[in-house]
Enzyme design. Sequence first.
Site, PDB file in Angstrom:
ATOM      1  N   GLU A  50      -6.817   4.435   7.947  1.00 49.10           N
ATOM      2  CA  GLU A  50      -6.633   5.875   7.671  1.00 49.10           C
ATOM      3  C   GLU A  50      -7.889   6.462   7.035  1.00 49.10           C
ATOM      4  O   GLU A  50      -8.232   7.615   7.274  1.00 49.10           O
ATOM      5  CB  GLU A  50      -5.386   6.071   6.789  1.00 49.10           C
ATOM      6  CG  GLU A  50      -4.114   5.898   7.610  1.00 49.10           C
ATOM      7  CD  GLU A  50      -2.943   5.271   6.872  1.00 49.10           C
ATOM      8  OE1 GLU A  50      -2.902   5.295   5.630  1.00 49.10           O
ATOM      9  OE2 GLU A  50      -2.044   4.727   7.571  1.00 49.10           O
ATOM     10  N   LYS A 105       0.177   4.230  -0.198  1.00 44.40           N
ATOM     11  CA  LYS A 105      -0.454   5.387   0.456  1.00 44.40           C
ATOM     12  C   LYS A 105      -0.223   6.646  -0.390  1.00 44.40           C
ATOM     13  O   LYS A 105      -0.175   6.555  -1.610  1.00 44.40           O
ATOM     14  CB  LYS A 105       0.044   5.527   1.902  1.00 44.40           C
ATOM     15  CG  LYS A 105      -0.149   4.219   2.684  1.00 44.40           C
ATOM     16  CD  LYS A 105       0.025   4.372   4.166  1.00 44.40           C
ATOM     17  CE  LYS A 105      -0.178   3.016   4.858  1.00 44.40           C
ATOM     18  NZ  LYS A 105      -0.116   3.085   6.307  1.00 44.40           N
ATOM     19  N   GLU A 155      -5.344  -5.107  10.431  1.00 40.87           N
ATOM     20  CA  GLU A 155      -4.320  -4.088  10.652  1.00 40.87           C
ATOM     21  C   GLU A 155      -4.616  -3.367  11.968  1.00 40.87           C
ATOM     22  O   GLU A 155      -5.428  -2.432  11.990  1.00 40.87           O
ATOM     23  CB  GLU A 155      -4.327  -3.062   9.516  1.00 40.87           C
ATOM     24  CG  GLU A 155      -4.016  -3.629   8.150  1.00 40.87           C
ATOM     25  CD  GLU A 155      -3.437  -2.572   7.225  1.00 40.87           C
ATOM     26  OE1 GLU A 155      -2.343  -2.824   6.691  1.00 40.87           O
ATOM     27  OE2 GLU A 155      -4.049  -1.503   7.048  1.00 40.87           O
ATOM     28  N   ASN A 161       0.868  -1.173   0.000  1.00 41.71           N
ATOM     29  CA  ASN A 161       0.000   0.000   0.000  1.00 41.71           C
ATOM     30  C   ASN A 161       0.911   1.231   0.000  1.00 41.71           C
ATOM     31  O   ASN A 161       1.509   1.557   1.026  1.00 41.71           O
ATOM     32  CB  ASN A 161      -0.892  -0.042   1.254  1.00 41.71           C
ATOM     33  CG  ASN A 161      -1.752   1.205   1.382  1.00 41.71           C
ATOM     34  OD1 ASN A 161      -1.771   2.055   0.499  1.00 41.71           O
ATOM     35  ND2 ASN A 161      -2.452   1.315   2.494  1.00 41.71           N
ATOM     36  N   SER A 207       3.433  -2.262  10.353  1.00 37.59           N
ATOM     37  CA  SER A 207       4.885  -2.315  10.560  1.00 37.59           C
ATOM     38  C   SER A 207       5.503  -3.665  10.176  1.00 37.59           C
ATOM     39  O   SER A 207       6.400  -4.164  10.862  1.00 37.59           O
ATOM     40  CB  SER A 207       5.251  -1.938  11.998  1.00 37.59           C
ATOM     41  OG  SER A 207       4.820  -0.614  12.283  1.00 37.59           O
TER      42      SER A 207
END
Length: 251
Positions: free
Chosen positions: A97, A11, A167, A9, A213
């Site tokens: 997010e 982002k 996640e 990802n 992470s």
Amino acid sequence: MRRKIIAGNWKMNKNLSESINLISGIKNGLPQNVSAEVIVCPPFTSLETVHSLIEEVPVHLGAQNMYFENSGAFTGEISADMLKSVGCEFVILGHSERRHIFGETDEIVNKKIKQAVSNGLKPIFCVGETLEERENGKEFDVIENQITSGLAEISGDDFNKIVIAYEPVWAIGTGKTASPGQAQEIHKFIRELISKLYSQIQAENVRILYGGSVKPNNAADLLSQPDIDGALVGGACLQAESFLQIIEAAG
Ligand code: 13P
């Protein structure tokens, strides 16, 4: 046997020329017989170009978000059909997010999942608890709620197109990874929940990715857990070398 997925990802990173550099690096370093299913999710502005560069290699394209309407006056939004038209097979939906910065509710995520599957896109459906929820012992309730609401009115056939990603919010971009045991516990719980919501076979077949992470030095331990079927990688997918090391850890 569930084939592992390693998804990156990107982002809100990588302009067009940086995207070309990154995908070229991934392409050049990809092992010959890569065993994992590799997915890259660049920003919208790079999707078409990245698609043209992965035609010859076993790398699949995903987007990071989309809207739940077909078309119309929704300034700034992107439809499922638009994503398909530039080569997307996957779309990340319900990322934390999106939930926490942009206020996406379970209901919105559910509408997006329905729209994606009915347009032939495969959702990477993200769930995860916050630190506060975990500290209050609410992680299982939160996950169960996100999964059942996100999958409301999704048929068994459509469910088969979905990949789930766990996640934990407290592990995203923090360098703080869930331990393999902590992640495994939630993945197992999700699989049992799917067995109740759908069927035993579907629970055995659905791929559940871990994100938060994931790095080259912890990927192998996470990926060796029985219910962890891959990784959704943020920071470590922005350099070809570290993304490739995670792909190798899955093999
Ligand atoms: P990091 O790997 O940077 O923690 O991001 C995880 C993530 O949010 C992937 O979707």
